[in-house]
Write a protein that holds these residues in place. Structure first.
Motif, mmCIF file in Angstrom:
data_model
loop_
_atom_site.group_PDB
_atom_site.id
_atom_site.type_symbol
_atom_site.label_atom_id
_atom_site.label_comp_id
_atom_site.label_asym_id
_atom_site.label_seq_id
_atom_site.Cartn_x
_atom_site.Cartn_y
_atom_site.Cartn_z
ATOM 1 N N SER A 1 -25.901 1.072 1.809
ATOM 2 C CA SER A 1 -26.064 2.133 2.803
ATOM 3 C C SER A 1 -24.929 3.161 2.785
ATOM 4 O O SER A 1 -25.041 4.213 3.407
ATOM 5 N N TRP A 2 -23.853 2.897 2.068
ATOM 6 C CA TRP A 2 -22.763 3.852 1.909
ATOM 7 C C TRP A 2 -22.938 4.654 0.624
ATOM 8 O O TRP A 2 -22.067 5.363 0.179
ATOM 9 N N LYS A 3 -24.088 4.508 -0.025
ATOM 10 C CA LYS A 3 -24.444 5.212 -1.267
ATOM 11 C C LYS A 3 -23.532 4.817 -2.428
ATOM 12 O O LYS A 3 -23.214 5.617 -3.292
ATOM 13 N N GLN A 4 -23.105 3.547 -2.417
ATOM 14 C CA GLN A 4 -22.304 2.993 -3.514
ATOM 15 C C GLN A 4 -23.060 1.818 -4.122
ATOM 16 O O GLN A 4 -23.901 1.208 -3.467
ATOM 17 N N ASN A 5 -22.731 1.494 -5.346
ATOM 18 C CA ASN A 5 -23.269 0.314 -6.009
ATOM 19 C C ASN A 5 -22.088 -0.592 -6.356
ATOM 20 O O ASN A 5 -21.602 -0.583 -7.474
ATOM 21 N N PRO A 6 -21.595 -1.372 -5.378
ATOM 22 C CA PRO A 6 -20.414 -2.195 -5.643
ATOM 23 C C PRO A 6 -20.718 -3.285 -6.660
ATOM 24 O O PRO A 6 -21.850 -3.768 -6.763
ATOM 25 N N GLU A 7 -19.697 -3.684 -7.403
ATOM 26 C CA GLU A 7 -19.848 -4.709 -8.427
ATOM 27 C C GLU A 7 -18.853 -5.825 -8.172
ATOM 28 O O GLU A 7 -17.666 -5.574 -7.931
ATOM 29 N N VAL A 8 -19.319 -7.055 -8.229
ATOM 30 C CA VAL A 8 -18.440 -8.208 -8.056
ATOM 31 C C VAL A 8 -17.455 -8.246 -9.226
ATOM 32 O O VAL A 8 -17.854 -8.178 -10.384
ATOM 33 N N THR A 9 -16.169 -8.330 -8.892
ATOM 34 C CA THR A 9 -15.137 -8.408 -9.933
ATOM 35 C C THR A 9 -14.493 -9.783 -10.016
ATOM 36 O O THR A 9 -13.886 -10.112 -11.024
ATOM 37 N N ARG A 10 -14.633 -10.570 -8.930
ATOM 38 C CA ARG A 10 -14.012 -11.899 -8.935
ATOM 39 C C ARG A 10 -14.733 -12.824 -7.968
ATOM 40 O O ARG A 10 -15.198 -12.408 -6.909
ATOM 41 N N VAL A 11 -14.794 -14.095 -8.350
ATOM 42 C CA VAL A 11 -15.336 -15.156 -7.506
ATOM 43 C C VAL A 11 -14.274 -16.246 -7.424
ATOM 44 O O VAL A 11 -13.697 -16.634 -8.443
ATOM 45 N N ASP A 12 -14.009 -16.732 -6.203
ATOM 46 C CA ASP A 12 -13.023 -17.791 -5.986
ATOM 47 C C ASP A 12 -13.730 -19.074 -5.568
ATOM 48 O O ASP A 12 -14.627 -19.057 -4.726
ATOM 49 N N LEU A 13 -13.288 -20.193 -6.148
ATOM 50 C CA LEU A 13 -13.730 -21.521 -5.745
ATOM 51 C C LEU A 13 -12.614 -22.118 -4.895
ATOM 52 O O LEU A 13 -11.481 -22.255 -5.359
ATOM 53 N N ILE A 14 -12.929 -22.417 -3.651
ATOM 54 C CA ILE A 14 -11.945 -22.881 -2.669
ATOM 55 C C ILE A 14 -12.263 -24.328 -2.329
ATOM 56 O O ILE A 14 -13.430 -24.701 -2.165
ATOM 57 N N MET A 15 -11.208 -25.152 -2.221
ATOM 58 C CA MET A 15 -11.390 -26.565 -1.911
ATOM 59 C C MET A 15 -10.362 -26.999 -0.874
ATOM 60 O O MET A 15 -9.223 -26.530 -0.894
ATOM 61 N N GLY A 16 -10.779 -27.894 0.001
ATOM 62 C CA GLY A 16 -9.875 -28.456 1.002
ATOM 63 C C GLY A 16 -10.313 -29.857 1.390
ATOM 64 O O GLY A 16 -11.462 -30.244 1.185
ATOM 65 N N GLU A 17 -9.392 -30.617 1.952
ATOM 66 C CA GLU A 17 -9.691 -31.965 2.406
ATOM 67 C C GLU A 17 -10.371 -31.929 3.768
ATOM 68 O O GLU A 17 -10.059 -31.080 4.602
ATOM 69 N N VAL A 18 -11.281 -32.882 3.980
ATOM 70 C CA VAL A 18 -11.859 -33.106 5.289
ATOM 71 C C VAL A 18 -11.023 -34.219 5.898
ATOM 72 O O VAL A 18 -10.969 -35.329 5.376
ATOM 73 N N ARG A 19 -10.345 -33.905 6.998
ATOM 74 C CA ARG A 19 -9.356 -34.841 7.532
ATOM 75 C C ARG A 19 -9.690 -35.353 8.918
ATOM 76 O O ARG A 19 -8.857 -35.936 9.570
ATOM 77 N N GLY A 20 -10.892 -35.174 9.387
ATOM 78 C CA GLY A 20 -11.268 -35.699 10.693
ATOM 79 C C GLY A 20 -11.124 -34.680 11.793
ATOM 80 O O GLY A 20 -10.792 -33.519 11.557
ATOM 81 N N PRO A 21 -11.349 -35.116 13.027
ATOM 82 C CA PRO A 21 -11.285 -34.194 14.165
ATOM 83 C C PRO A 21 -9.890 -33.577 14.308
ATOM 84 O O PRO A 21 -8.886 -34.236 14.061
ATOM 85 N N VAL A 22 -9.865 -32.327 14.723
ATOM 86 C CA VAL A 22 -8.586 -31.646 14.933
ATOM 87 C C VAL A 22 -8.044 -31.992 16.309
ATOM 88 O O VAL A 22 -8.803 -32.251 17.241
ATOM 89 N N THR A 23 -6.721 -32.009 16.415
ATOM 90 C CA THR A 23 -6.113 -32.271 17.721
ATOM 91 C C THR A 23 -5.918 -30.981 18.493
ATOM 92 O O THR A 23 -5.933 -30.983 19.711
ATOM 93 N N ASN A 24 -5.738 -29.875 17.781
ATOM 94 C CA ASN A 24 -5.542 -28.571 18.422
ATOM 95 C C ASN A 24 -6.687 -27.655 17.999
ATOM 96 O O ASN A 24 -6.695 -27.125 16.889
#
Length: 161
Positions: free
Chosen positions: A59-82
C-alpha cells in the motif's frame, strides 16, 4: 479462527511476505507453527522454513524484498515469577540466513537448518526483514516505517524427553 486459537499464525508488516510455513522434524515426530514436537535427549532436529515474498506493490507503492531470516531459539523454563519481565535470557538468534542461503521453488524461498543435540525443553521462532538492522529498533521521529519491515512467527515448542 482455529489457526489463531491454536497459535498457527505469523505477523508481517508492509506485505513483506504473504505466506510462511515452518516445520521441525526429529526422530519420528514433526511440528508446525503453534504446536509441540517431542524428541529424545541429544537428538537432532531439522528446521524447514518456506516463505513467499510476493512480487507486487504494497500500500506504500513499494515492493519490499526479504534480505534476511533469523532462526531464534530459547529455553522453556516454566512459569515466570515476575509477569512484568518480558525477556528470556536464554533466547538468542542461532542462525541468520540471506539470499545466498535459500533456494527458490515454485515461488517459495526455502531454507533448511539442523539443530544438533537438543538438550533442553525449548522453542524456536522465525523473524525476517528487508533491512540491514540485526535487531528491530524503535523508529526515530520522522523516519519512514516502510523502510524497515519485519515478519514474525509464533513459536514451535520442542519437548526434550
Amino acid at each position: 479462527m482455529d489457526g489463531i486459537r491454536n497459535g498457527r499464525v505469523f505477523v508481517t508488516l508492509g506485505d513483506l511476505i504473504s505466506e510462511l510455513y515452518v516445520r521441525v522434524e526429529g526422530g519420528h515426530h514433526t511440528a508446525d507453527i503453534g504446536s509441540t514436537m517431542h524428541v529424545a535427549q541429544g537428538a537432532d532436529a531439522k528446521v524447514t522454513i518456506r516463505f513467499k515474498d510476493p512480487d507486487n506493490l504494497n500500500s506504500w507503492k513499494q515492493n519490499p524484498e526479504v534480505t534476511r531470516v533469523d532462526l531464534i531459539m530459547g529455553e522453556v523454563r516454566g512459569p515466570v515469577t515476575n509477569r512484568n519481565n518480558d525477556n528470556n535470557p536464554t533466547t538468542k538468534v542461532i542462525a541468520r540466513f540471506t539470499k545466498a542461503d535459500w533456494t527458490v521453488n515454485d515461488g517459495y524461498r526455502e531454507i533448511t537448518y539442523t539443530i544438533s543435540k537438543l538438550g533442553k525443553k525449548s522453542y524456536i521462532r522465525i523473524r525476517g526483514t528487508n533491512s540491514s538492522e540485526l535487531e528491530p529498533q524503535v523508529d526515530e521521529i520522522g523516519e519512514s516505517p516502510w523502510n524497515e519491515l519485519w515478519f514474525y512467527s509464533n513459536p514451535i515448542f520442542i519437548d526434550v524427553e
